[in-house]
Design a protein around this motif. Structure first.
Motif, PDB file in Angstrom:
ATOM      1  N   UNK A 147      28.319  10.170  49.393  1.00  0.00           N
ATOM      2  CA  UNK A 147      28.165  10.686  50.756  1.00  0.00           C
ATOM      3  C   UNK A 147      28.960  11.978  50.944  1.00  0.00           C
ATOM      4  N   UNK A 148      30.170  12.026  50.382  1.00  0.00           N
ATOM      5  CA  UNK A 148      30.995  13.228  50.491  1.00  0.00           C
ATOM      6  C   UNK A 148      30.355  14.402  49.764  1.00  0.00           C
ATOM      7  N   UNK A 149      29.752  14.128  48.610  1.00  0.00           N
ATOM      8  CA  UNK A 149      29.075  15.180  47.852  1.00  0.00           C
ATOM      9  C   UNK A 149      27.856  15.694  48.608  1.00  0.00           C
ATOM     10  N   UNK A 150      27.077  14.782  49.188  1.00  0.00           N
ATOM     11  CA  UNK A 150      25.893  15.182  49.958  1.00  0.00           C
ATOM     12  C   UNK A 150      26.284  16.074  51.133  1.00  0.00           C
ATOM     13  N   UNK A 151      27.369  15.707  51.810  1.00  0.00           N
ATOM     14  CA  UNK A 151      27.830  16.506  52.950  1.00  0.00           C
ATOM     15  C   UNK A 151      28.288  17.888  52.500  1.00  0.00           C
ATOM     16  N   UNK A 152      29.018  17.930  51.370  1.00  0.00           N
ATOM     17  CA  UNK A 152      29.509  19.215  50.864  1.00  0.00           C
ATOM     18  C   UNK A 152      28.350  20.137  50.507  1.00  0.00           C
ATOM     19  N   UNK A 153      27.323  19.595  49.883  1.00  0.00           N
ATOM     20  CA  UNK A 153      26.142  20.394  49.518  1.00  0.00           C
ATOM     21  C   UNK A 153      25.442  20.907  50.768  1.00  0.00           C
TER      22      UNK A 153
ATOM     23  N   UNK B 175      36.872   5.217  37.534  1.00  0.00           N
ATOM     24  CA  UNK B 175      36.817   5.709  36.150  1.00  0.00           C
ATOM     25  C   UNK B 175      36.073   7.035  36.075  1.00  0.00           C
ATOM     26  N   UNK B 176      36.635   7.982  35.330  1.00  0.00           N
ATOM     27  CA  UNK B 176      36.119   9.350  35.313  1.00  0.00           C
ATOM     28  C   UNK B 176      34.646   9.430  34.912  1.00  0.00           C
ATOM     29  N   UNK B 177      34.278   8.751  33.831  1.00  0.00           N
ATOM     30  CA  UNK B 177      32.893   8.834  33.365  1.00  0.00           C
ATOM     31  C   UNK B 177      31.932   8.202  34.365  1.00  0.00           C
ATOM     32  N   UNK B 178      32.347   7.103  34.992  1.00  0.00           N
ATOM     33  CA  UNK B 178      31.518   6.451  36.001  1.00  0.00           C
ATOM     34  C   UNK B 178      31.294   7.381  37.185  1.00  0.00           C
ATOM     35  N   UNK B 179      32.354   8.071  37.622  1.00  0.00           N
ATOM     36  CA  UNK B 179      32.246   8.984  38.757  1.00  0.00           C
ATOM     37  C   UNK B 179      31.332  10.161  38.437  1.00  0.00           C
TER      38      UNK B 179
ATOM     39  N   UNK C   3      27.649   8.793  37.655  1.00  0.00           N
ATOM     40  CA  UNK C   3      27.069   8.236  38.867  1.00  0.00           C
ATOM     41  C   UNK C   3      26.670   9.314  39.853  1.00  0.00           C
ATOM     42  N   UNK C   4      27.560  10.286  40.062  1.00  0.00           N
ATOM     43  CA  UNK C   4      27.254  11.384  40.983  1.00  0.00           C
ATOM     44  C   UNK C   4      26.139  12.270  40.430  1.00  0.00           C
ATOM     45  N   UNK C   5      26.194  12.542  39.135  1.00  0.00           N
ATOM     46  CA  UNK C   5      25.163  13.354  38.479  1.00  0.00           C
ATOM     47  C   UNK C   5      23.769  12.784  38.749  1.00  0.00           C
ATOM     48  N   UNK C   6      23.617  11.485  38.566  1.00  0.00           N
ATOM     49  CA  UNK C   6      22.306  10.867  38.752  1.00  0.00           C
ATOM     50  C   UNK C   6      21.953  10.697  40.222  1.00  0.00           C
TER      51      UNK C   6
ATOM     52  N   UNK D 142      18.365  12.782  44.504  1.00  0.00           N
ATOM     53  CA  UNK D 142      18.239  13.471  45.794  1.00  0.00           C
ATOM     54  C   UNK D 142      17.616  14.858  45.671  1.00  0.00           C
ATOM     55  N   UNK D 143      17.428  15.316  44.429  1.00  0.00           N
ATOM     56  CA  UNK D 143      16.858  16.643  44.228  1.00  0.00           C
ATOM     57  C   UNK D 143      17.816  17.780  44.506  1.00  0.00           C
ATOM     58  N   UNK D 144      19.126  17.510  44.439  1.00  0.00           N
ATOM     59  CA  UNK D 144      20.120  18.544  44.756  1.00  0.00           C
ATOM     60  C   UNK D 144      21.035  18.869  43.569  1.00  0.00           C
ATOM     61  N   UNK D 145      20.755  18.307  42.389  1.00  0.00           N
ATOM     62  CA  UNK D 145      21.674  18.497  41.256  1.00  0.00           C
ATOM     63  C   UNK D 145      21.805  19.956  40.854  1.00  0.00           C
ATOM     64  N   UNK D 146      20.737  20.720  40.920  1.00  0.00           N
ATOM     65  CA  UNK D 146      20.784  22.120  40.488  1.00  0.00           C
ATOM     66  C   UNK D 146      21.522  23.020  41.482  1.00  0.00           C
TER      67      UNK D 146
END
Length: 212
Positions: A25-31, A53-57, A60-63, A68-72
């Motif tokens: 949710x925080x990432x979506x808001x920042x974008x 855990x770093x890899x999980x974060x 998980x966020x990457x996917x 959401x179509x916002x990775x790029x």
């Protein structure tokens, strides 16, 4: 990284999953606010809060952003005390991290120099050697897969999961190959809590640094 609250004696996977949802949710808001670089940091660890855990974060966020179509629209930068070996860096880059700051590895090198365990070197030279060795290791890992550029390797997730169940893979490590089942989010949460309690035990701990 928004940390889980582990002050309770009860270890629940719900806490870890809720922390991941807060991160998303925080990432979506920042974008939405126009941010184009997201920095995930676990420096906020305390006696009451344990890090995701770093890899999980990262994965998980990457996917989540892919779905959401916002990775790029953003780059992912990780600041974590976890990565210290070539394989750690290879995994993090392979699951979406564009840059990594392994601050605890750097601080450990400084401490080894201060204690006289690393001789004939200084901070600048030791850190340079660590980064050089890590980069060479990641490049060698890529080369074995026939990949020649970091851009092609970042997010490619050319790994096979061993020891994770299908629910965890589908949600946080989507499209990762796995021929055997394994632990779920509950076990991952228990491992986080176990490491956290080892770092912040109930008994008094003298914190100090030896210098030579």
């Amino acid at each position: 990284i928004r940390n889980c609250d582990w002050s309770s004696d009860v270890c629940s996977s719900d806490l870890l999953e809720a922390a991941m949802e807060e991160l998303f949710a925080a990432a979506d808001k920042a974008i939405k606010d126009g941010i184009n670089i997201l920095v995930l940091s676990d420096r906020g660890v305390s006696a009451a809060q344990a890090p995701i855990p770093a890899l999980l974060a990262v994965s998980g966020l990457h996917h989540h952003l892919i779905r959401n179509g916002t990775r790029t629209k953003v780059g992912l930068v990780l600041e974590s005390g976890e990565p210290r070996e070539v394989h750690h860096f290879a995994l993090l880059i392979g699951y979406g991290a564009s840059a990594i700051n392994p601050y605890l590895a750097f601080e450990t090198i400084d401490d080894l120099i201060a204690q006289g365990m690393l001789k004939d070197t200084d901070h600048k030279k030791a850190i340079k050697n660590f980064i050089k060795g890590t980069v060479k290791g990641v490049v060698k890992t890529m080369a074995k897969m026939g990949i020649s550029t970091i851009q092609s390797y970042c997010g490619a997730q050319i790994f096979e999961a061993i020891g994770l169940n299908r629910d965890v893979i589908d949600k946080y490590f989507t499209w990762t190959a796995s021929r055997i089942e394994g632990v779920g989010i509950e076990t991952l949460a228990e491992e986080v809590l176990r490491r956290h309690r080892h770092a912040f035990p109930d008994r008094p701990v003298e914190i100090g640094r030896a210098h030579v």
